[in-house]
Design a protein around this motif. Sequence first.
Motif, PDB file in Angstrom:
ATOM      1  N   ARG A 182       8.604  -0.180 -13.689  1.00 39.56           N
ATOM      2  CA  ARG A 182       7.883   0.966 -13.122  1.00 39.56           C
ATOM      3  C   ARG A 182       6.417   0.598 -12.848  1.00 39.56           C
ATOM      4  O   ARG A 182       5.857   0.953 -11.801  1.00 39.56           O
TER       5      ARG A 182
ATOM      6  N   PHE B 281       6.282  -1.650  -9.739  1.00 37.12           N
ATOM      7  CA  PHE B 281       6.473  -0.874  -8.519  1.00 37.12           C
ATOM      8  C   PHE B 281       5.238  -0.035  -8.194  1.00 37.12           C
ATOM      9  O   PHE B 281       4.849   0.096  -7.015  1.00 37.12           O
ATOM     10  N   ARG B 282       4.629   0.555  -9.244  1.00 33.70           N
ATOM     11  CA  ARG B 282       3.430   1.363  -9.013  1.00 33.70           C
ATOM     12  C   ARG B 282       2.288   0.508  -8.463  1.00 33.70           C
ATOM     13  O   ARG B 282       1.555   0.934  -7.574  1.00 33.70           O
TER      14      ARG B 282
ATOM     15  N   ILE C 281       2.602  -2.323  -6.768  1.00 32.58           N
ATOM     16  CA  ILE C 281       2.932  -2.704  -5.383  1.00 32.58           C
ATOM     17  C   ILE C 281       2.642  -1.545  -4.434  1.00 32.58           C
ATOM     18  O   ILE C 281       2.040  -1.726  -3.367  1.00 32.58           O
ATOM     19  N   PHE C 282       3.076  -0.352  -4.815  1.00 34.91           N
ATOM     20  CA  PHE C 282       2.855   0.824  -3.981  1.00 34.91           C
ATOM     21  C   PHE C 282       1.365   1.099  -3.807  1.00 34.91           C
ATOM     22  O   PHE C 282       0.894   1.390  -2.695  1.00 34.91           O
ATOM     23  N   ALA C 283       0.599   0.991  -4.901  1.00 35.07           N
ATOM     24  CA  ALA C 283      -0.849   1.206  -4.828  1.00 35.07           C
ATOM     25  C   ALA C 283      -1.502   0.148  -3.942  1.00 35.07           C
ATOM     26  O   ALA C 283      -2.410   0.447  -3.154  1.00 35.07           O
TER      27      ALA C 283
ATOM     28  N   ILE D 166      -0.109  -1.419  -1.395  1.00 35.14           N
ATOM     29  CA  ILE D 166       0.205  -1.102   0.005  1.00 35.14           C
ATOM     30  C   ILE D 166      -0.694   0.018   0.518  1.00 35.14           C
ATOM     31  O   ILE D 166      -1.216  -0.051   1.632  1.00 35.14           O
ATOM     32  N   LEU D 167      -0.874   1.054  -0.308  1.00 31.13           N
ATOM     33  CA  LEU D 167      -1.732   2.170   0.100  1.00 31.13           C
ATOM     34  C   LEU D 167      -3.165   1.709   0.325  1.00 31.13           C
ATOM     35  O   LEU D 167      -3.821   2.109   1.309  1.00 31.13           O
TER      36      LEU D 167
END
Length: 209
Positions: A14, A17-18, A20-22, A24-25
Amino acid sequence: MSEKVCEHHRDKRRKIFRRIFAGILIFLFIVLVTILIIWAILRPTKPVFILQDVTVYAFNATVPNFLTSNFQVTLSSRNPNDKIGVYYDRLDTYVTYQNQQITYRTSIPPSYQGHDEVDVWSPFVYGTNVPVAPFNFASLSQDQSNGNILVIIKIDGRARWKVGAFISGRYHLYVRCPAFITFGPRSNGINVGENAVKYQLVQRCTVSV
């Protein structure tokens, strides 16, 4: 013991993934801010359209509520930007009278306009037995009897901006060019052939995107 290990791995995934997502943003935010800064520095200006002249080959409103017309319009477009190019992906030209379209649409070939470049187009715009609303036809007949008619040469299309290697999405482009057509003794046109009259206008059009 195994349940704790599984839970630990799930928490670890988790967190990955967080992150990676952060990431990308944050990357998308930086790209967007960079584009906005470049856009603000360059200050893109809308193209300048000029209606040079209109040649009338036919304008026949003798059949009630129907109009047959044939125009050749000369339009120039200048890109006033020093560092921005313009892609004209689609340009459709037509003529209206009192907000009613009285000709078919004529397409202008797609083109690219570089910095400070000028393009000139001379499309034929015509309509054969085009239906005209009764109230507009009465007004048109009266204007023709009076010796002058105001029509609007319109261009509807889509354009894109090019800044270096960056090309924007498509924008709607709306161009409106008023043209006074005179008849009879009041005519200020020049006869250029059998039943053909050219009107030198050279006036700026309104442009919106």
